[in-house]
Design a protein around this motif. Sequence first.
Motif, PDB file in Angstrom:
ATOM      1  N   PRO A 194     -54.746  17.165  45.783  1.00 22.00           N
ATOM      2  CA  PRO A 194     -53.881  18.230  45.295  1.00 22.00           C
ATOM      3  C   PRO A 194     -52.889  17.764  44.241  1.00 22.00           C
ATOM      4  O   PRO A 194     -52.144  18.562  43.703  1.00 22.00           O
ATOM      5  CB  PRO A 194     -53.160  18.682  46.567  1.00 22.00           C
ATOM      6  N   ASN A 195     -52.892  16.457  43.930  1.00 21.79           N
ATOM      7  CA  ASN A 195     -51.919  15.936  42.988  1.00 21.79           C
ATOM      8  C   ASN A 195     -52.492  15.769  41.584  1.00 21.79           C
ATOM      9  O   ASN A 195     -51.843  15.232  40.704  1.00 21.79           O
ATOM     10  CB  ASN A 195     -51.402  14.595  43.509  1.00 21.79           C
ATOM     11  N   TYR A 209     -48.843  23.919  53.166  1.00 21.24           N
ATOM     12  CA  TYR A 209     -48.716  23.505  51.764  1.00 21.24           C
ATOM     13  C   TYR A 209     -50.003  22.849  51.252  1.00 21.24           C
ATOM     14  O   TYR A 209     -50.365  23.003  50.080  1.00 21.24           O
ATOM     15  CB  TYR A 209     -47.516  22.574  51.578  1.00 21.24           C
ATOM     16  N   ASP A 210     -50.707  22.123  52.128  1.00 21.82           N
ATOM     17  CA  ASP A 210     -52.018  21.603  51.722  1.00 21.82           C
ATOM     18  C   ASP A 210     -52.934  22.745  51.288  1.00 21.82           C
ATOM     19  O   ASP A 210     -53.611  22.671  50.257  1.00 21.82           O
ATOM     20  CB  ASP A 210     -52.671  20.873  52.902  1.00 21.82           C
ATOM     21  N   ASN A 250     -51.993  24.213  48.004  1.00 25.31           N
ATOM     22  CA  ASN A 250     -52.480  23.396  46.896  1.00 25.31           C
ATOM     23  C   ASN A 250     -53.914  23.758  46.529  1.00 25.31           C
ATOM     24  O   ASN A 250     -54.282  23.814  45.350  1.00 25.31           O
ATOM     25  CB  ASN A 250     -52.402  21.908  47.265  1.00 25.31           C
ATOM     26  N   ASP A 251     -54.740  24.011  47.548  1.00 25.55           N
ATOM     27  CA  ASP A 251     -56.122  24.417  47.282  1.00 25.55           C
ATOM     28  C   ASP A 251     -56.164  25.702  46.461  1.00 25.55           C
ATOM     29  O   ASP A 251     -56.881  25.805  45.462  1.00 25.55           O
ATOM     30  CB  ASP A 251     -56.873  24.637  48.603  1.00 25.55           C
ATOM     31  N   ASN A 270     -53.824  26.977  44.684  1.00 19.21           N
ATOM     32  CA  ASN A 270     -53.214  26.797  43.371  1.00 19.21           C
ATOM     33  C   ASN A 270     -54.229  26.237  42.374  1.00 19.21           C
ATOM     34  O   ASN A 270     -54.295  26.672  41.214  1.00 19.21           O
ATOM     35  CB  ASN A 270     -52.009  25.854  43.488  1.00 19.21           C
ATOM     36  N   LEU A 271     -55.045  25.291  42.834  1.00 16.61           N
ATOM     37  CA  LEU A 271     -56.087  24.747  41.964  1.00 16.61           C
ATOM     38  C   LEU A 271     -57.128  25.808  41.613  1.00 16.61           C
ATOM     39  O   LEU A 271     -57.588  25.893  40.472  1.00 16.61           O
ATOM     40  CB  LEU A 271     -56.761  23.561  42.646  1.00 16.61           C
ATOM     41  N   LYS A 308     -52.254  32.853  48.238  1.00 19.34           N
ATOM     42  CA  LYS A 308     -50.991  32.117  48.138  1.00 19.34           C
ATOM     43  C   LYS A 308     -49.856  32.951  48.724  1.00 19.34           C
ATOM     44  O   LYS A 308     -48.987  32.425  49.435  1.00 19.34           O
ATOM     45  CB  LYS A 308     -50.709  31.752  46.675  1.00 19.34           C
ATOM     46  N   LEU A 331     -45.910  22.688  44.707  1.00 19.76           N
ATOM     47  CA  LEU A 331     -47.322  22.574  44.312  1.00 19.76           C
ATOM     48  C   LEU A 331     -47.501  21.827  42.992  1.00 19.76           C
ATOM     49  O   LEU A 331     -48.424  22.097  42.240  1.00 19.76           O
ATOM     50  CB  LEU A 331     -47.975  23.967  44.219  1.00 19.76           C
ATOM     51  N   GLN A 332     -46.621  20.881  42.738  1.00 13.70           N
ATOM     52  CA  GLN A 332     -46.724  20.088  41.511  1.00 13.70           C
ATOM     53  C   GLN A 332     -47.196  18.665  41.771  1.00 13.70           C
ATOM     54  O   GLN A 332     -47.223  17.838  40.870  1.00 13.70           O
ATOM     55  CB  GLN A 332     -45.369  20.063  40.788  1.00 13.70           C
ATOM     56  N   GLY A 333     -47.584  18.367  43.022  1.00 14.86           N
ATOM     57  CA  GLY A 333     -48.093  17.047  43.344  1.00 14.86           C
ATOM     58  C   GLY A 333     -47.118  15.946  43.016  1.00 14.86           C
ATOM     59  O   GLY A 333     -45.919  16.062  43.243  1.00 14.86           O
TER      60      GLY A 333
END
Length: 552
Positions: free
Chosen positions: A30-31, A103-104, A107-108, A110-111, A132, A152-154
């Motif tokens: 996610p980073n 949050y994990d 992140n998914d 968000n990608l 989200k 969510l900016q890693g």
Amino acid sequence: MKVHLRVLLAATLASATTGCESFLDINDNPNQQTSVTPDAQLATALVTTAANYNGNLGENNYNSYSSFAVGYWGKSGTVSGFSSEQTYNYTTNYYSGLFNTTYDNLNDYNLIQQNGSANGYPNHAAIARIMKVYNYLLLVDQYGDVPYTNALQGIGNTTPTYDKAEDIYKDLVVQLKGAVADINAAAATGRKVSSEDVVFGGVMSRWKQFANSLRLRILLRESQVPSLKDYVKSEMATLQTQSAADGFITTDVVVQPNYSTNAGQQNPFFTRYGYAPGAINPTSEYSFVMPTNYIIRQYESNKDPRITQLYTVGKRTVDGKAVPQYVGTDLGETSPPRFVATDATVGSRFLVSNANNPAGGTFLRGANAPTVLMLLAEHKFSKAEAETRGLFTGGEAAAKVDYLDGIKASFLQTYRLGNAAPTTLEANPASTPQVPSTNPVVLAYEKYIADNVGNPLVDYDAAISAGAELGKQSVIIYQKYLAENTVASTEAWDDYRRTALPKFTVSSRSASPRPDKLPTRLLYPQTEVSTNQGNIPTGTTQFTKIFWDVVD
């Protein structure tokens, strides 16, 4: 905020379709940006949300925590522990996994949203945008202020600042509106959504309906905050106008990636509280929890047949004899009933659907049962509340119809078997109790209504109004509470904190100093305290209210 560099193995489920095969083995970091296409990521993200909401092992799912908090579950006498559940004395380690796993999952999504918007997958991006919102809503409702604008900016920002919960709520409404607009504007040449959508199968109109129903959930949460009444009224009016074209959900919203009885492929709640793949005996956790006496009484005292689909019949000692009956526990009870056959008193457990009992087991109806994200019953009751309180047009007449449809939707969901289609009122022609029907579930519903004429806990006309502004809120919330039992406990817990309804029995061992002897939120997890303490709001305790919690 902890930076998560993990291999995404949350949903090792199999499917014969190409779109669902791809979510078995994706390694997501996610980073950094990923070359994996949105259609290959979507199913995994959706299945992970389902597991986080209702089924992950340990202290990592919302409904298990909420089922204890809101009076559905109690500890059995089979096992020690559960002191936090019995005393409501939470720590930074209590259900600490919820924060980071959510949050994990964010992140998914968000990608998927970023890659979808940039690479010709507009509908995938819109679905991610909606999900989200779903996940942020879970976070805000349990923690209050959380990282949002800078999240969510890693590795670009490992210690994000916290946003005010009220501000996040308002932006969530903006995001849902935007997602609907994105779907409407998606170019015909954009990549279509197919089997990777394990919720609606690529039917984008249903995603718009889900977005609208989420907006209603959000606005109702805010609706009793004095400073937000004008805002809520305006947004409700806008929502009704938009819904004329796109509408609201008409079925339960469920995740179904072809759950099966194979290892790693079962419904997550069934795996945790039912049977492991190939097992002939239930899991140990099956005997750890039991229904409370309070929830059992609500079904029994109102002649509610749904209880037969929820729990096993135990036995209690009466005049020296073991009498079969539903046996629960009182919250905080020091010597609750055990699940041992030699005991004179044997507690009730979740009823399991299996070869010996194919008609029962709402909670454990099978390894292949879908996982609920939103109940149709919840939406119907929410709409009824909005109507009776004047937030939606239609008044008491419309509210009564939606209220009754909410009860009916609950009956249909409670009695649904195995891997059957999600609950839908439209599939059963009797949309009101006066219309004859040969559907046995509808007949059971009609008998429930007929048996409770004059009962203010069931009969809408007999229910006592809590005031002109609140209408019949009390009976609506009460029936919503029954419908959400265990399947959607998180929403019942949120509704209790919003409305102080219903007045369920509280643990006698509660450490809470509040008049209702309950907490109001979870504490930020220890991982966040250790890595981002400088940004955590100061002075927060487990009794700090979420901004919409204004009624005691």
